[in-house]
Design an enzyme around this catalytic site. Structure first.
Site, PDB file in Angstrom:
ATOM      1  N   TYR A   1      16.064  29.416   9.660  1.00  0.00           N
ATOM      2  CA  TYR A   1      14.804  30.011  10.089  1.00  0.00           C
ATOM      3  C   TYR A   1      14.670  29.976  11.606  1.00  0.00           C
ATOM      4  CZ  TYR A   1      13.025  29.956   5.279  1.00  0.00           C
ATOM      5  OH  TYR A   1      12.840  30.160   3.947  1.00  0.00           O
TER       6      TYR A   1
ATOM      7  N   LYS B   1       0.847  -1.198   0.000  1.00  0.00           N
ATOM      8  CA  LYS B   1       0.000   0.000   0.000  1.00  0.00           C
ATOM      9  C   LYS B   1       0.884   1.250   0.000  1.00  0.00           C
ATOM     10  CE  LYS B   1      -0.233  -0.454   5.016  1.00  0.00           C
ATOM     11  NZ  LYS B   1      -1.045  -0.939   6.153  1.00  0.00           N
TER      12      LYS B   1
END
Ligand SMILES: *Cc1c(COP(=O)(O)O)cnc(C)c1O
Length: 385
Positions: free
Chosen positions: A273, A35
């Site tokens: 950041y 999956k």
């Protein structure tokens, strides 16, 4: 020239890991779980490498249809089954096997008057996960209803799923096994219980060996029950604090990039950041072309290892969309263009997951479209796809 960021896939490792599953569960059939685009590795290429599995499993109908359209003919189980008539018809058209877990699905099946015995099903019991499946007497009622549906192939097969098999000290798994085995004792169909953690850690969950006397007088040991490995096929450990290598597994994916800038940052300056990292000393700083836009998790903490020229250096500062920054004080000769490995090979993805407060599943599944896939096709060459 190599691509800026690429994932190298070792498909021989997939075959090796499947062989390891067989060693852990020698009496079982194997439903290989592919999956979510084979946990980020590419559903069709992984399915090709799994030709020795007895069947495949996906989560959703569209994943199964994709496999059929690509030409795969082995049994394919859809773990979520169908949610409406149209999906059921698609499953019938493509010969997909359905997990039945809710009354609405049975209502739909009872209203069908198509070809008899056309749909193979797995009836799901909820043994404590409290996600999909029927509990207690509901499970038996569902079984009786399905047994009367003309469209459903008999005997009905039986399935459940572990909630906490990766915790070897949690007794819940043993209780789940007992609850399931008690409930299905008198039903003839094949069973399926174990995921990767169950296969490795709870052999009782997959080892139903039946001895039958053959007409020849010999006894034949047989078990038609199925295990459902996912993560271990990709070479990872389902248990925290361990890596796939501890269980004889080989990592399939390695994630690569390269340095694009090397510079000096003075002590006291911050990096990236929000300035989450402040340099304690003058720092030789490397910038690597990989970020959360590629699937390198934004929550990976400073200190996480990164392989630059094959040597471990620490990540420093925030992960940004296209780049990360590393401390290169241990590598005075590193320069732009040098190779970087984010995980794989000598740097288990399980370890990076720990530094990102997550599990290896999310990192593997999270590789984005921007990352080029490079597939090993032969011992002497690689090929970009
Ligand atoms: C995903 C899944 C598996 C495989 O689990 P792993 O932990 O990756 O081995 C097995 N069974 C079901 C029902 C699943 O959803």
């Amino acid at each position: 020239m190599t691509p800026a960021a690429y994932a190298h896939l070792d498909l021989e490792a997939v075959r090796h890991n499947l062989a390891q599953v067989k060693r852990y569960a020698p009496n079982n059939k194997i439903m290989a779980v592919i999956k979510a685009n084979a946990y980020g590795h590419g559903i069709t290429r992984v399915a090709r490498a799994l030709d020795q599995a007895n069947g495949l499993a996906v989560a959703r109908v569209d994943e199964g249809v994709r496999l059929r359209k690509a030409g795969f003919t082995q049994p394919i189980t859809v773990l979520q089954g169908f949610v409406c008539v149209d999906e059921l018809l698609l499953m019938l058209q493509h010969q997909l096997e359905a997990v039945i877990h809710t009354h609405q699905q049975i209502d739909i099946l009872q209203q069908q008057n198509g070809e008899p015995l056309a749909l193979s099903v797995w009836l799901k019991m909820d043994t404590g996960m409290n996600r999909l499946g029927f509990k207690g007497s509901d499970f038996n009622t569902a079984y009786q209803q399905l047994a009367k549906c003309a469209i459903v192939k008999q005997p009905i097969r039986l399935i459940t799923h572990f909630a906490n098999a990766d915790d070897l000290l949690d007794d819940k798994t043993r209780r789940q096994i007992e609850l399931f085995n008690d409930a299905v004792r008198d039903y003839p169909g094949e069973r399926s219980i174990a995921n990767s953690a169950g296969i490795i850690g709870w052999p009782l969950g997959s080892a139903r060996i039946e001895s039958r006397a053959e007409p020849s007088g010999q006894t034949q040991e047989k078990n038609n029950d199925w295990v459902r490995p996912g993560l271990m096929l990709y070479g990872c450990s389902p248990f925290a604090g361990k890596t796939g290598a501890d269980f004889g597994l080989k990592p399939v994916m390695s994630l690569h990039s390269r340095l694009i800038s090397v510079k000096h940052v003075a002590a006291g300056e911050t990096v990236g950041y929000s300035g989450t990292w402040q340099c304690q000393t003058d720092t030789r700083l490397g910038v690597v072309s990989i970020g959360y836009g590629d699937g390198y998790h934004r929550h990976t903490r400073s200190g996480a290892p990164v392989l630059v020229n094959g040597q471990r250096v620490p990540l420093i500062g925030r992960v940004s969309m296209d780049m990360i920054t590393v401390d290169l004080n241990s590598q005075p000769n590193a320069q732009p263009g040098d190779p970087v490995i984010l995980w794989g090979g000598g740097l288990p993805v399980e370890e990076i997951a720990r530094h990102a407060d997550t599990i290896p599943y999310t990192l593997l599944c999270g590789i984005t479209q921007r990352v080029q896939i490079v597939e090993q096709v032969a011992a002497d060459g690689i090929q970009a796809r």
